[in-house]
Design a protein around this motif. Structure first.
Motif, PDB file in Angstrom:
ATOM      1  N   SER A 133     -10.029  -3.170   6.008  1.00  0.00           N
ATOM      2  CA  SER A 133      -9.809  -4.614   5.917  1.00  0.00           C
ATOM      3  C   SER A 133      -9.545  -5.161   7.309  1.00  0.00           C
ATOM      4  CB  SER A 133      -8.620  -4.939   5.007  1.00  0.00           C
ATOM      5  OG  SER A 133      -8.190  -6.277   5.257  1.00  0.00           O
ATOM      6  N   GLY A 166      -1.811 -15.183  -1.939  1.00  0.00           N
ATOM      7  CA  GLY A 166      -0.654 -15.555  -2.748  1.00  0.00           C
ATOM      8  C   GLY A 166      -0.449 -17.046  -2.870  1.00  0.00           C
ATOM      9  N   ASN A 215      -8.474  -8.097   7.983  1.00  0.00           N
ATOM     10  CA  ASN A 215      -7.225  -8.851   7.960  1.00  0.00           C
ATOM     11  C   ASN A 215      -5.987  -7.963   8.072  1.00  0.00           C
ATOM     12  OD1 ASN A 215      -9.352 -10.211   6.001  1.00  0.00           O
ATOM     13  ND2 ASN A 215      -8.217 -11.835   7.016  1.00  0.00           N
ATOM     14  N   SER A 217      -7.085 -14.857  -4.046  1.00  0.00           N
ATOM     15  CA  SER A 217      -7.690 -13.919  -3.101  1.00  0.00           C
ATOM     16  C   SER A 217      -7.911 -12.577  -3.778  1.00  0.00           C
ATOM     17  CB  SER A 217      -6.805 -13.757  -1.861  1.00  0.00           C
ATOM     18  OG  SER A 217      -5.561 -13.167  -2.182  1.00  0.00           O
ATOM     19  N   SER A 218      -7.057 -12.236  -4.740  1.00  0.00           N
ATOM     20  CA  SER A 218      -7.201 -10.931  -5.402  1.00  0.00           C
ATOM     21  C   SER A 218      -8.482 -10.883  -6.241  1.00  0.00           C
ATOM     22  CB  SER A 218      -5.972 -10.602  -6.250  1.00  0.00           C
ATOM     23  OG  SER A 218      -5.755 -11.572  -7.240  1.00  0.00           O
TER      24      SER A 218
HETATM   25  P1  ADP Z   1      -3.580 -14.485  -4.929  1.00  0.00           P
HETATM   26  O1  ADP Z   1      -2.898 -15.638  -5.610  1.00  0.00           O
HETATM   27  O2  ADP Z   1      -4.100 -14.866  -3.579  1.00  0.00           O
HETATM   28  O3  ADP Z   1      -4.598 -13.821  -5.786  1.00  0.00           O
HETATM   29  P2  ADP Z   1      -2.276 -11.970  -5.233  1.00  0.00           P
HETATM   30  O4  ADP Z   1      -0.885 -11.518  -4.950  1.00  0.00           O
HETATM   31  O5  ADP Z   1      -2.781 -11.855  -6.623  1.00  0.00           O
HETATM   32  O6  ADP Z   1      -2.410 -13.433  -4.676  1.00  0.00           O
HETATM   33  O7  ADP Z   1      -3.284 -11.132  -4.320  1.00  0.00           O
HETATM   34  C1  ADP Z   1      -3.070 -11.017  -2.932  1.00  0.00           C
HETATM   35  C2  ADP Z   1      -3.379  -9.601  -2.522  1.00  0.00           C
HETATM   36  O8  ADP Z   1      -4.812  -9.429  -2.430  1.00  0.00           O
HETATM   37  C3  ADP Z   1      -2.870  -9.252  -1.143  1.00  0.00           C
HETATM   38  O9  ADP Z   1      -1.512  -8.839  -1.199  1.00  0.00           O
HETATM   39  C4  ADP Z   1      -3.802  -8.118  -0.751  1.00  0.00           C
HETATM   40  O10 ADP Z   1      -3.390  -6.904  -1.333  1.00  0.00           O
HETATM   41  C5  ADP Z   1      -5.114  -8.549  -1.371  1.00  0.00           C
HETATM   42  N1  ADP Z   1      -5.934  -9.255  -0.359  1.00  0.00           N
HETATM   43  C6  ADP Z   1      -6.090 -10.582  -0.222  1.00  0.00           C
HETATM   44  N2  ADP Z   1      -6.868 -10.874   0.842  1.00  0.00           N
HETATM   45  C7  ADP Z   1      -7.208  -9.689   1.409  1.00  0.00           C
HETATM   46  C8  ADP Z   1      -7.997  -9.290   2.542  1.00  0.00           C
HETATM   47  N3  ADP Z   1      -8.598 -10.187   3.327  1.00  0.00           N
HETATM   48  N4  ADP Z   1      -8.126  -7.966   2.808  1.00  0.00           N
HETATM   49  C9  ADP Z   1      -7.540  -7.070   1.983  1.00  0.00           C
HETATM   50  N5  ADP Z   1      -6.784  -7.371   0.935  1.00  0.00           N
HETATM   51  C10 ADP Z   1      -6.606  -8.653   0.628  1.00  0.00           C
END
Ligand code: ADP
Ligand code: MG
Length: 380
Positions: free
Chosen positions: A66, A118, A68, A123-124
């Motif tokens: 990743s 989050g 990020n 993003s998940s």
């Molecule tokens: P959201 O509301 O954005 O879905 P979540 O807590 O469900 O929040 O998911 C966020 C998680 O997704 C992060 O903690 C990470 O594990 C993963 N994630 C999000 N963006 C990335 C990224 N660019 N690279 C890797 N993992 C990511």
């Protein structure tokens, strides 16, 4: 983003990727906490997401990087065990696809995203659907929107341990440019609904966060189940507002208000879709405002920051309506605005919010976008 992720892949694995999978985040315009009640939601995929450069392998190894997080992770598909960290999403998707009977090939993959984490823009789900597309392409699995979204939801529910509904994955998989998606969360029927002309979606990040494993979320789900059971229906989807009124006496005040939010919200979603189809931005906006009031007063999942943000947004005359989006307690509001006045809206709202709360905010203007895609880089 594509160039960035291709470069990252080359640097990390010293070879060229063969494909790029992309999956967007999503914003839910209306339909808060209705998905797990088998009700209606109206999300749109957004023009932010997760780009995944990958190359299939001949063995069952996964090397994941990743950008990020700047971390490379090595795994074997033969020994998947639950752990912590962002790799749980790709691992969970791999696990769910194999549970569905598919046999996966390993991949090398680099991922980069621009969905704020989050914040309620999922993003998940973007990460899951990008990996689902990549696994499907690498292992010759036919891409089908609903089963793939279901596998990703199963990954999030059973592997990551978050009890979310299907909306996020389905919106990320099935998004369509310039359209929102009316989703019936019981049948999983999908209907693209055009946004009224000259409207844009603004996501207003309050800068406050909730933790998603919050007991409050599970508590609301339990309240809905209890209210449905008392009313003798399978889920709250099965009640009209009139039917709920007739049963008011058998519910505690709290259960009644939770249920009232859900049954009236389902109606608002259907009316909002109608308003959108007839290009009535004013009516759509009024329903969005009513949704916020119901989430705040009946469902009680708002916060001072979210209320301040929604108030600042609706106080601007470019705004048709604004509400908290996502699970609540923090994160973002969404506003339907006049696209011709988007930049003055953004700066006025940020100033208003900071004056009221002393917090910094972020405004993200979004275009309703296409869902998960796959690009073959051979010959590029
Ligand atoms: P959201 O509301 O954005 O879905 P979540 O807590 O469900 O929040 O998911 C966020 C998680 O997704 C992060 O903690 C990470 O594990 C993963 N994630 C999000 N963006 C990335 C990224 N660019 N690279 C890797 N993992 C990511
Ligand atoms: Mg999420």
């Amino acid at each position: 983003m594509e160039h960035q992720v291709i470069d990252a892949f080359r640097k990390q694995f010293a070879e060229d990727p063969t494909h790029i999978a992309f999956a967007p985040g999503r914003v839910n315009l209306i339909g808060g906490h209705t998905d797990y009640n088998e009700g209606f939601v109206l999300p749109a995929a957004i023009d932010r997401g997760m780009w995944l450069a990958f190359r299939p392998r001949t063995d069952r190894v996964m090397r994941l990087y990743s950008v990020n997080f700047d971390r490379e992770i090595h795994l074997s598909l033969d020994y998947l065990t639950q752990g912590r960290g962002w790799q749980e999403y790709p691992k969970g998707v791999a696990w769910a696809l194999e549970e569905h009977g598919y046999r996966l090939r390993g991949i090398d993959a680099a991922v980069v995203g621009n969905v704020p984490r989050g914040a309620g823009l999922s993003s998940s789900a973007a990460l899951e659907m990008a990996f689902a597309r990549a696994f499907a392409a690498a292992s010759d699995i036919e891409w089908q929107i609903v089963p793939m979204a279901q596998a990703a939801q199963q990954a999030e529910n059973e592997w990551v341990g978050l009890n979310c509904g299907i909306m996020d994955q389905l919106a990320s998989a099935a998004g369509r440019r310039d359209y929102a998606l009316l989703i019936d969360c019981r049948t999983l029927d999908l209907e693209p609904v055009p946004l009224p002309p000259h409207t844009a979606i603004a996501v207003l990040d309050t800068g406050t966060r909730r933790s998603l494993t919050d007991s409050a979320y599970n508590n609301r789900r339990a309240a809905c189940e209890a209210a449905a059971a008392r009313c003798g229906v399978h889920t709250l989807r099965d009640l009209t507002p009139e039917q709920l009124e007739a049963r008011r006496g058998i519910l505690s005040d709290e259960l009644y208000r939770r249920a009232r939010h859900v049954v009236t919200e389902n109606e608002r979603v259907l009316r909002a879709a109608e308003a959108a189809r007839s290009s009535d931005a004013e009516r759509f906006g009024a329903l969005i405002n009513a949704s916020h009031a119901s989430l705040r007063d009946d469902y009680e999942v708002s916060s001072a920051a979210l209320n301040a943000m929604a108030g600042c947004a609706v106080g601007h005359d470019a705004c048709y309506g604004a509400r908290l989006t996502g699970a609540g307690f923090g994160g973002c509001c969404v506003a339907l605005i006049d696209s011709r006045r988007a930049s003055s809206f953004a700066s006025a709202v940020q100033m208003c919010y900071t004056n009221q709360t002393t917090l910094e905010s972020q405004v993200i203007l979004c275009l309703p976008s296409d869902g998960a895609t796959l690009k073959d880089l051979h010959g590029v």
